[in-house]
Design a protein around this motif. Structure first.
Motif, PDB file in Angstrom:
ATOM      1  N   UNK A   1       0.839  -1.186   0.000  1.00 12.28           N
ATOM      2  CA  UNK A   1       0.000   0.000   0.000  1.00 12.28           C
ATOM      3  C   UNK A   1       0.874   1.234   0.000  1.00 12.28           C
ATOM      4  N   UNK A   2       0.275   2.350  -0.358  1.00  9.44           N
ATOM      5  CA  UNK A   2       0.913   3.652  -0.257  1.00  9.44           C
ATOM      6  C   UNK A   2      -0.023   4.560   0.530  1.00  9.44           C
ATOM      7  N   UNK A   3       0.535   5.301   1.464  1.00  4.76           N
ATOM      8  CA  UNK A   3      -0.223   6.265   2.258  1.00  4.76           C
ATOM      9  C   UNK A   3       0.370   7.648   2.049  1.00  4.76           C
ATOM     10  N   UNK A   4      -0.466   8.699   2.137  1.00  7.74           N
ATOM     11  CA  UNK A   4      -0.013  10.051   1.796  1.00  7.74           C
ATOM     12  C   UNK A   4       0.780  10.745   2.905  1.00  7.74           C
ATOM     13  N   UNK A   5       1.831  10.072   3.366  1.00  8.56           N
ATOM     14  CA  UNK A   5       2.679  10.662   4.388  1.00  8.56           C
ATOM     15  C   UNK A   5       4.044   9.994   4.337  1.00  8.56           C
ATOM     16  N   UNK A   6       5.089  10.761   4.496  1.00  5.97           N
ATOM     17  CA  UNK A   6       6.428  10.196   4.483  1.00  5.97           C
ATOM     18  C   UNK A   6       6.719   9.507   5.813  1.00  5.97           C
ATOM     19  N   UNK A   7       7.705   8.631   5.815  1.00  4.44           N
ATOM     20  CA  UNK A   7       8.152   7.996   7.046  1.00  4.44           C
ATOM     21  C   UNK A   7       7.373   6.757   7.449  1.00  4.44           C
ATOM     22  N   UNK A   8       6.569   6.186   6.560  1.00  7.41           N
ATOM     23  CA  UNK A   8       5.760   5.022   6.921  1.00  7.41           C
ATOM     24  C   UNK A   8       6.185   3.742   6.212  1.00  7.41           C
ATOM     25  N   UNK A  25      -2.963  -8.951   4.756  1.00  6.34           N
ATOM     26  CA  UNK A  25      -1.898  -8.299   5.506  1.00  6.34           C
ATOM     27  C   UNK A  25      -0.791  -7.930   4.529  1.00  6.34           C
ATOM     28  N   UNK A  26      -0.321  -6.703   4.626  1.00  8.93           N
ATOM     29  CA  UNK A  26       0.720  -6.220   3.721  1.00  8.93           C
ATOM     30  C   UNK A  26       1.535  -5.167   4.458  1.00  8.93           C
ATOM     31  N   UNK A  27       2.276  -4.374   3.748  1.00  8.68           N
ATOM     32  CA  UNK A  27       3.030  -3.292   4.382  1.00  8.68           C
ATOM     33  C   UNK A  27       3.033  -2.073   3.475  1.00  8.68           C
ATOM     34  N   UNK A  28       3.357  -0.939   4.061  1.00 10.15           N
ATOM     35  CA  UNK A  28       3.456   0.305   3.317  1.00 10.15           C
ATOM     36  C   UNK A  28       4.767   0.288   2.555  1.00 10.15           C
ATOM     37  N   UNK A  29       4.682   0.442   1.227  1.00  9.17           N
ATOM     38  CA  UNK A  29       5.871   0.365   0.386  1.00  9.17           C
ATOM     39  C   UNK A  29       6.168   1.653  -0.352  1.00  9.17           C
ATOM     40  N   UNK A  30       5.246   2.616  -0.287  1.00  4.53           N
ATOM     41  CA  UNK A  30       5.416   3.824  -1.088  1.00  4.53           C
ATOM     42  C   UNK A  30       4.687   4.971  -0.413  1.00  4.53           C
ATOM     43  N   UNK A  31       4.910   6.170  -0.900  1.00  8.34           N
ATOM     44  CA  UNK A  31       4.226   7.368  -0.411  1.00  8.34           C
ATOM     45  C   UNK A  31       3.234   7.806  -1.476  1.00  8.34           C
ATOM     46  N   UNK A  32       1.994   8.012  -1.097  1.00  7.09           N
ATOM     47  CA  UNK A  32       0.968   8.447  -2.025  1.00  7.09           C
ATOM     48  C   UNK A  32      -0.381   7.938  -1.579  1.00  7.09           C
ATOM     49  N   UNK A  33      -1.456   8.183  -2.149  1.00  8.03           N
ATOM     50  CA  UNK A  33      -1.594   9.226  -3.155  1.00  8.03           C
ATOM     51  C   UNK A  33      -1.491  10.602  -2.494  1.00  8.03           C
ATOM     52  N   UNK A  34      -0.717  11.470  -3.133  1.00 11.85           N
ATOM     53  CA  UNK A  34      -0.524  12.796  -2.569  1.00 11.85           C
ATOM     54  C   UNK A  34      -1.784  13.632  -2.669  1.00 11.85           C
ATOM     55  N   UNK A  35      -1.981  14.474  -1.684  1.00 15.52           N
ATOM     56  CA  UNK A  35      -3.049  15.464  -1.754  1.00 15.52           C
ATOM     57  C   UNK A  35      -2.426  16.813  -1.996  1.00 15.52           C
ATOM     58  N   UNK A  73      -8.519   9.363  -3.513  1.00 16.63           N
ATOM     59  CA  UNK A  73      -8.099   8.187  -2.756  1.00 16.63           C
ATOM     60  C   UNK A  73      -7.326   8.581  -1.507  1.00 16.63           C
ATOM     61  N   UNK A  74      -7.535   7.829  -0.442  1.00 21.26           N
ATOM     62  CA  UNK A  74      -6.798   8.039   0.797  1.00 21.26           C
ATOM     63  C   UNK A  74      -5.746   6.975   1.029  1.00 21.26           C
ATOM     64  N   UNK A  75      -5.810   5.900   0.256  1.00 22.26           N
ATOM     65  CA  UNK A  75      -4.818   4.829   0.309  1.00 22.26           C
ATOM     66  C   UNK A  75      -4.713   4.265  -1.109  1.00 22.26           C
ATOM     67  N   UNK A  76      -3.523   3.891  -1.499  1.00 22.36           N
ATOM     68  CA  UNK A  76      -3.303   3.347  -2.833  1.00 22.36           C
ATOM     69  C   UNK A  76      -2.881   1.889  -2.677  1.00 22.36           C
ATOM     70  N   UNK A  77      -3.560   0.974  -3.361  1.00 19.97           N
ATOM     71  CA  UNK A  77      -3.275  -0.447  -3.246  1.00 19.97           C
ATOM     72  C   UNK A  77      -2.544  -0.965  -4.477  1.00 19.97           C
ATOM     73  N   UNK A  78      -1.615  -1.864  -4.257  1.00 21.97           N
ATOM     74  CA  UNK A  78      -0.990  -2.573  -5.372  1.00 21.97           C
ATOM     75  C   UNK A  78      -2.059  -3.456  -6.011  1.00 21.97           C
ATOM     76  N   UNK A  79      -1.888  -3.774  -7.277  1.00 22.86           N
ATOM     77  CA  UNK A  79      -2.891  -4.568  -7.993  1.00 22.86           C
ATOM     78  C   UNK A  79      -3.209  -5.884  -7.291  1.00 22.86           C
ATOM     79  N   UNK A  80      -2.186  -6.597  -6.821  1.00 24.14           N
ATOM     80  CA  UNK A  80      -2.408  -7.876  -6.148  1.00 24.14           C
ATOM     81  C   UNK A  80      -3.184  -7.727  -4.854  1.00 24.14           C
ATOM     82  N   UNK A  81      -2.892  -6.680  -4.086  1.00 22.43           N
ATOM     83  CA  UNK A  81      -3.610  -6.435  -2.840  1.00 22.43           C
ATOM     84  C   UNK A  81      -5.055  -6.064  -3.129  1.00 22.43           C
ATOM     85  N   UNK A  82      -5.269  -5.215  -4.123  1.00 24.29           N
ATOM     86  CA  UNK A  82      -6.634  -4.827  -4.499  1.00 24.29           C
ATOM     87  C   UNK A  82      -7.432  -6.056  -4.914  1.00 24.29           C
ATOM     88  N   UNK A  83      -6.841  -6.916  -5.704  1.00 27.13           N
ATOM     89  CA  UNK A  83      -7.517  -8.130  -6.153  1.00 27.13           C
ATOM     90  C   UNK A  83      -7.840  -9.039  -4.968  1.00 27.13           C
TER      91      UNK A  83
END
Length: 98
Positions: A1-8, A25-35, A73-83
């Motif tokens: 997932x990606x969340x709109x804050x650095x440091x996660x 269950x997954x982990x935060x791998x990126x920053x986004x979606x930015x607002x 969007x408030x959270x961005x999911x990788x394709x596999x996680x979304x599926x």
């Protein structure tokens, strides 16, 4: 997932469909979606915003309600996680840090 804050990055997260049944269950791998999109990053959106730690305030993501946001969007999911949680395109999920 990606969340709109650095440091996660590498923060463990559980994603569930809006029905609350099942999940991934997954982990935060990126920053986004930015607002919203940051000017100067190759887009024409003139709105500007930094980190959006909406989960700390009990609020909703600014991208979900602001007219400047491109995908609301408030959270961005990788394709596999979304599926895995049954989301195709834009959808609603429940999420929490583990």
């Amino acid at each position: 997932v990606a969340l709109p804050s650095t440091g996660l990055c590498n923060q463990d997260v559980t994603i569930r469909p809006s029905t609350g049944v099942g999940g991934e269950d997954t982990s935060t791998r990126d920053v986004g979606p930015w607002f919203p999109n940051t000017p100067g990053s190759g887009n024409s959106n003139t709105c500007n915003g930094g980190n959006d730690n909406y989960w700390n305030t009990g609020g909703v993501p600014r991208a979900a309600t602001d007219s400047c946001a491109s995908n609301h969007a408030g959270v961005d999911l990788a394709n596999g996680t979304a599926s895995a949680v049954g989301v195709s395109g834009l959808g609603t999920v429940l999420w929490r840090f583990n």
